[in-house]
Motif scaffolding. Structure first.
Motif, PDB file in Angstrom:
ATOM      1  N   SER A 210       0.838  -1.202   0.000  1.00  0.00           N
ATOM      2  CA  SER A 210       0.000   0.000   0.000  1.00  0.00           C
ATOM      3  C   SER A 210       0.877   1.259   0.000  1.00  0.00           C
ATOM      4  O   SER A 210       0.578   2.242  -0.692  1.00  0.00           O
ATOM      5  CB  SER A 210      -0.942  -0.014   1.209  1.00  0.00           C
ATOM      6  OG  SER A 210      -1.773  -1.169   1.157  1.00  0.00           O
TER       7      SER A 210
ATOM      8  N   ASP B  82      -4.038  -2.963  -5.465  1.00  0.00           N
ATOM      9  CA  ASP B  82      -3.432  -3.229  -4.156  1.00  0.00           C
ATOM     10  C   ASP B  82      -4.066  -4.509  -3.622  1.00  0.00           C
ATOM     11  O   ASP B  82      -5.294  -4.624  -3.553  1.00  0.00           O
ATOM     12  CB  ASP B  82      -3.728  -2.047  -3.213  1.00  0.00           C
ATOM     13  CG  ASP B  82      -2.930  -2.121  -1.923  1.00  0.00           C
ATOM     14  OD1 ASP B  82      -1.973  -2.923  -1.837  1.00  0.00           O
ATOM     15  OD2 ASP B  82      -3.263  -1.359  -0.982  1.00  0.00           O
TER      16      ASP B  82
ATOM     17  N   ALA C 245      -3.838   4.698  -0.740  1.00  0.00           N
ATOM     18  CA  ALA C 245      -4.023   3.333  -0.222  1.00  0.00           C
ATOM     19  C   ALA C 245      -3.739   3.354   1.277  1.00  0.00           C
ATOM     20  O   ALA C 245      -2.879   4.107   1.729  1.00  0.00           O
ATOM     21  CB  ALA C 245      -3.089   2.378  -0.934  1.00  0.00           C
TER      22      ALA C 245
END
Ligand SMILES: Nc1nc2c(ncn2[C@@H]2O[C@H](COP(=O)(O)OP(=O)(O)OP(=O)(O)O)[C@@H](O)[C@H]2O)c(=O)[nH]1
Ligand SMILES: [Mg+2]
Length: 234
Positions: A74, A113, A87
Motif C-alpha cells: 500500500s 493493491d 491506499a
C-alpha cells in the motif's frame, strides 16, 4: 534510485579517482519521462472487491502489487501515485483484505493493491477468504499485464513467496521482483540480497530478470517503477 544504492556499495571498493562504470540495466531518460508523465495525472480509487465474482469488468492495463503482509504494497501505491494516503497503510500486518483498484487517468492504467499473504495471526477462515481471492485473481485476470511481487529487503524469502512465484509460472503471468524498504538495509547486505533474488528469479520462467529496489520512505526506485508501468501504455 536503485542503481544509486548499488553504486554506493560498489564505489567503496574502488580506489579514489578511478573511473566507475556501471552497467545500467535501468530505464532510459525517455522511459523515466514517460513514467513521470503518466503519474502526473491523478490516480483515484474506484473499486474494492471482496470476492472473485465482484471484480470490476476488465478495463485498461492492470498491474498488481502482491507480497507478504506488511511488505509495503500500500505504501508503494502511494509513492508511485504521489499521494500520501490513497491506499491505506498500517503498522499491523493484514490491513488490506480486499482487492483495491486505482485508476490513473493517463493510460489507462489500473493499479491493484492486494491483500498480503503469509500473515499467521489472522483467523483461518478469514485468511482463506482473502488469500484465496488474491490467488484466484492472479491466476485468471485477463487484463493483468504484470505483477510486481514485493519482497522486503530485510527479510529472507519465505515458502509463501515461492508458492506465489510458482503459481505465476503456472499461470504464465509475468512478474517482476521489487525489493522494498531499502532505506533500512546497508549497501553491502542490500547488494547481496539483490544478487540472491536475481539468482532465484532466474529459476522462474515467468520472472523478469530485472529487479527494482525501492523505498517508499526514501523515494528510492519510484521513478524506475513508474517507467516500468509506463511501458504498458499504448
Ligand atoms: N522503513 C520503511 N518502512 C516502510 C516502507 N514502506 C512501508 N513501510 C512500513 O511498513 C508497514 C507496512 O506497510 P504497508 O504499506 O501497509 O504494507 P502492506 O504490504 O500494504 O501490508 P498489508 O496490507 O497488511 O498486507 C508500515 O508500518 C509502513 O510504514 C519503506 O519504504 N521503508
Ligand atoms: Mg496493504
Amino acid at each position: 534510485m536503485a542503481d544509486h544504492a548499488q553504486g554506493d556499495g560498489a564505489q567503496a571498493e574502488n580506489s579514489p579517482g578511478e573511473e566507475l562504470k556501471f552497467e545500467s540495466a535501468g530505464p532510459s531518460p525517455e522511459q523515466i519521462e514517460a513514467g513521470r508523465k503518466l503519474f502526473a495525472s491523478p490516480c483515484e480509487f474506484f473499486y474494492a472487491a471482496q470476492a472473485l465474482e465482484h471484480l470490476p469488468a476488465p478495463r485498461g492495463n492492470e498491474i498488481a502489487l502482491a507480497g507478504r503482509s506488511n511488505v509495503g504494497k500500500s505504501s508503494l501505491i502511494n509513492a508511485i501515485t504521489g499521494r500520501k494516503a490513497l491506499a491505506r497503510v498500517s503498522h499491523q500486518p493484514g490491513r488490506t483484505r480486499q482487492l483495491n483498484f486505482f485508476e490513473c487517468q493517463a493510460g489507462p492504467v489500473v493499479l491493484v493493491d492486494m491483500p498480503g499473504y503469509g500473515y499467521a495471526e489472522a483467523p483461518k477462515e478469514i485468511k482463506r477468504d482473502w488469500q484465496g481471492l488474491m490467488l484466484d485473481y492472479l491466476r485468471g485476470r485477463p487484463n493483468l499485464r504484470r505483477v510486481f511481487l514485493l519482497l522486503d529487503a530485510r527479510v529472507e524469502v519465505k515458502v509463501s513467496d515461492l508458492t506465489v512465484m510458482e503459481l505465476l509460472d503456472q499461470s504464465a503471468v509475468p512478474f517482476q521482483i521489487v525489493l522494498t524498504k531499502a532505506d533500512s538495509v546497508k549497501p553491502g547486505p542490500l547488494k547481496r540480497k539483490q544478487e540472491e533474488v536475481l539468482a532465484l528469479v532466474a529459476t522462474h520462467p515467468a520472472g523478469l530478470n530485472q529487479i527494482i529496489t525501492t523505498s517508499s520512505a526514501g523515494g528510492i526506485g519510484i521513478e524506475e517503477l513508474r517507467a516500468a508501468i509506463a511501458e504498458f501504455v499504448e
